[in-house]
Design a protein around this motif. Structure first.
Motif, mmCIF file in Angstrom:
data_model
loop_
_atom_site.group_PDB
_atom_site.id
_atom_site.type_symbol
_atom_site.label_atom_id
_atom_site.label_comp_id
_atom_site.label_asym_id
_atom_site.label_seq_id
_atom_site.Cartn_x
_atom_site.Cartn_y
_atom_site.Cartn_z
ATOM 1 N N ASN A 135 6.098 -7.194 8.855
ATOM 2 C CA ASN A 135 5.631 -5.819 8.819
ATOM 3 C C ASN A 135 5.070 -5.516 7.423
ATOM 4 O O ASN A 135 5.744 -5.731 6.427
ATOM 5 N N PRO A 136 3.805 -5.040 7.350
ATOM 6 C CA PRO A 136 3.184 -4.876 6.026
ATOM 7 C C PRO A 136 3.968 -3.959 5.082
ATOM 8 O O PRO A 136 4.011 -4.191 3.880
ATOM 9 N N TRP A 137 4.614 -2.926 5.659
ATOM 10 C CA TRP A 137 5.372 -2.017 4.788
ATOM 11 C C TRP A 137 6.646 -2.690 4.283
ATOM 12 O O TRP A 137 7.110 -2.406 3.187
ATOM 13 N N VAL A 138 7.215 -3.566 5.106
ATOM 14 C CA VAL A 138 8.409 -4.288 4.659
ATOM 15 C C VAL A 138 8.013 -5.257 3.557
ATOM 16 O O VAL A 138 8.679 -5.378 2.531
ATOM 17 N N ALA A 188 5.555 -4.935 1.566
ATOM 18 C CA ALA A 188 5.176 -4.192 0.365
ATOM 19 C C ALA A 188 6.385 -3.661 -0.387
ATOM 20 O O ALA A 188 6.316 -3.400 -1.582
ATOM 21 N N SER A 189 7.484 -3.508 0.316
ATOM 22 C CA SER A 189 8.683 -3.001 -0.352
ATOM 23 C C SER A 189 9.244 -4.083 -1.258
ATOM 24 O O SER A 189 8.849 -5.235 -1.190
ATOM 25 N N ASN A 190 10.198 -3.725 -2.069
ATOM 26 C CA ASN A 190 10.797 -4.670 -2.989
ATOM 27 C C ASN A 190 11.294 -5.920 -2.308
ATOM 28 O O ASN A 190 11.162 -7.013 -2.800
ATOM 29 N N THR A 247 10.807 3.319 -1.072
ATOM 30 C CA THR A 247 10.113 2.032 -1.251
ATOM 31 C C THR A 247 11.084 0.884 -1.486
ATOM 32 O O THR A 247 10.742 -0.262 -1.288
ATOM 33 N N ILE A 299 10.666 1.622 5.751
ATOM 34 C CA ILE A 299 9.499 2.454 6.079
ATOM 35 C C ILE A 299 8.733 1.893 7.281
ATOM 36 O O ILE A 299 8.417 2.617 8.220
ATOM 37 N N GLY A 300 8.456 0.588 7.227
ATOM 38 C CA GLY A 300 7.660 -0.033 8.284
ATOM 39 C C GLY A 300 8.296 0.132 9.650
ATOM 40 O O GLY A 300 7.612 0.411 10.640
ATOM 41 N N PHE A 307 2.254 7.057 -2.207
ATOM 42 C CA PHE A 307 2.468 6.247 -0.995
ATOM 43 C C PHE A 307 2.899 7.114 0.184
ATOM 44 O O PHE A 307 2.644 6.782 1.332
ATOM 45 N N SER A 358 -0.119 8.229 1.757
ATOM 46 C CA SER A 358 -0.712 7.099 2.499
ATOM 47 C C SER A 358 -0.039 6.938 3.854
ATOM 48 O O SER A 358 -0.693 6.624 4.848
ATOM 49 N N ILE A 359 1.274 7.154 3.871
ATOM 50 C CA ILE A 359 2.008 7.047 5.135
ATOM 51 C C ILE A 359 1.472 8.076 6.126
ATOM 52 O O ILE A 359 1.159 7.752 7.270
ATOM 53 N N GLU A 364 -1.915 7.190 7.342
ATOM 54 C CA GLU A 364 -1.916 6.030 8.250
ATOM 55 C C GLU A 364 -1.432 6.404 9.648
ATOM 56 O O GLU A 364 -1.977 5.936 10.646
#
Lengths: 247, 205
Positions: free
Chosen positions: A235-238, A240-242, B129, B134-135, B161, B164-165, B168
């Motif tokens: 998942n792109p958001w995962v 992108a997270s730390n 973050t 989030i995803g 961000f 952005s969410i 999106e």
């Protein structure tokens, strides 16, 4: 057929919804994970699966049989053991005794079971083989209260194993452990994986991603995502997270 | 497709007055809008403008001074208290929020015609973050929409961000400010408005 299955669990506490339409399936021999932020309903979900709470709606199935609403004792007797986020051990007893008490052979003996457990070589052998497995054979005669936090975790898993479970539930096993403790615990869990079916609730994504075959993510009392670690991590958001950057 | 909107805010007006004697309105929110089908709606607006009041009225925990909130044709104020979350459910961060002033016995009221919430209101969901959830949260909002649910996400953006969410995931935006609720069909329409830009401050794209 999955070994253990939950279908459309719905649970309210008073006027609040705490679990909404939760469906989970645990395949035999697999390591499944349940992950989610604080307050998401993970432990509550565990408590329904292990019989502490009765759901308002929905079913819990063990090998296809409906076990919804059975008592925790009856569910344990089916071969389902659990550890707790807050550990439950007999502090004044030795490490060996904690294991010995949990063995089905000891429980059948009634009064003064510990003295008899010491006398029965088959039970002593079984207790020691479990202690070897969880890495506590050298501490067998120490009182449980003298153990470090990580060793107590291992002992708690040993106690659960002593019930000879087919399915082992672990509730936040890494809670309170440092990185060394986590690594040792991960080794122990990897060793148990394949021997029995394991379900782990965990807040630590990285820990679960490295161990589980399949993960369900719970938030707002619902399953918000489900899949193999590789698919979830993609998942792109995962990413992108730390967490994603660490891998 | 039925003609009954999933959610209709029919001439809704909420007024809080200064006191029993001083009838001067201290707060007012007017909204009249129908949501015909499932979609994901982003809600923004300054503190105190009425974002949470709007959510409470949709969830049936706050009574409009005038007008009606209809979910799938049912008037929220006529539904049994414990069943209102079967129509619209309100989460603040991680937890369900509800507090009713119970004015009549539940058994005299209507039953909800749904077993699973039709409208999901997420008030300030925690987009952090650090934890990577989030995803999964965004996929869940999309899943709800694909199951014909109406999803509202209220966010007071404090980082780029978060904008952005919203960009999106949301298909429509509501800006709550100055006692009214303004609808924007596109993110760029929203962020080109001077009052919205002023609200967003340095985050304005």
């Amino acid at each position: 057929m999955p070994l253990f299955e939950a279908k459309d669990l719905h649970l309210r506490f008073g006027d609040r919804v705490v679990l909404e339409n939760i469906s989970l399936a645990f395949e035999a021999g697999q390591l499944s994970g349940i992950m989610g932020p604080n307050g998401a309903g993970k432990t509550t979900c565990f408590n329904v699966l292990t019989g502490r709470y009765k759901p308002n709606r929905g079913q819990v199935l063990w090998q296809g049989d409906d076990i919804t609403g059975k008592s925790p004792q009856d569910i344990a007797r089916l071969g389902i053991a659990r550890s707790f986020q807050l550990m439950n051990l007999f502090d004044e007893f030795t490490v060996f005794e904690n294991i010995a008490i949990a063995l089905p052979g000891t429980r059948r003996r009634g009064h003064d079971m510990i003295a008899r457990a010491y006398a029965d070589t088959a039970l002593v052998d079984e207790a020691y083989s479990i202690l070897e497995k969880v890495g506590l054979a050298g501490r067998a005669d120490d009182e449980a209260k003298s153990l470090s936090y990580g060793a107590r975790r291992a002992l708690e898993i040993g106690v659960a194993l002593a019930c000879r479970p087919k399915l082992l539930f672990l509730d936040e096993p890494t809670a309170g452990l440092g990185s060394d403790g986590r690594a040792r615990l991960a080794d122990l869990i990897l060793q148990l994986k394949g021997e029995l079916t394991i379900v782990i609730i965990e807040h630590d994504m990285e820990f679960l991603f490295s161990l589980a075959d399949e993960i369900s993510v719970i938030h707002w009392g619902q399953v918000i995502a489900c899949g193999a670690p590789a698919a979830l991590k993609a998942n792109p958001w995962v990413e992108a997270s730390n967490l994603g950057r660490l891998n | 497709m039925s003609d009954t909107p999933l959610l209709a805010l029919e001439g809704v007006n909420k007024v809080y007055r200064r006191g029993l004697l001083d009838r001067e309105p201290a707060f007012q929110l007017r909204v009249d809008r129908a949501f015909m089908q499932s979609e994901i709606v982003g809600v923004m607006g300054p503190n105190g403008a009425g974002k949470t009041t709007l959510f409470e009225m949709i969830a049936g925990s706050n009574v409009p001074s005038e007008g009606r909130v209809m979910v799938a044709g049912q008037d929220m104020q006529r539904i049994r208290y414990l069943q209102r979350d079967r129509l619209a459910i309100h989460y603040h961060q991680s937890y369900q929020v509800r507090q009713f002033r119970k004015t009549r016995p539940s058994f005299t009221m209507e039953q909800a015609a749904s077993a699973y919430p039709l409208v999901h209101l997420f008030d300030e969901p925690q987009f952090n973050t650090q934890d990577g959830y989030i995803g999964f949260m965004l996929d869940f909002f999309r899943k709800l929409r694909s199951e014909k649910r109406l999803v509202f996400i209220c966010l007071h953006p404090t980082a780029t961000f978060q904008l952005s969410i919203l960009k999106e995931i949301c298909e429509r935006f509501l800006f709550v400010s100055g006692g009214t609720v303004t609808n924007y069909a596109h993110f760029d329409d929203l962020t080109s408005q001077s009052d919205v830009r002023q609200y967003l401050g340095v985050l304005a794209p």
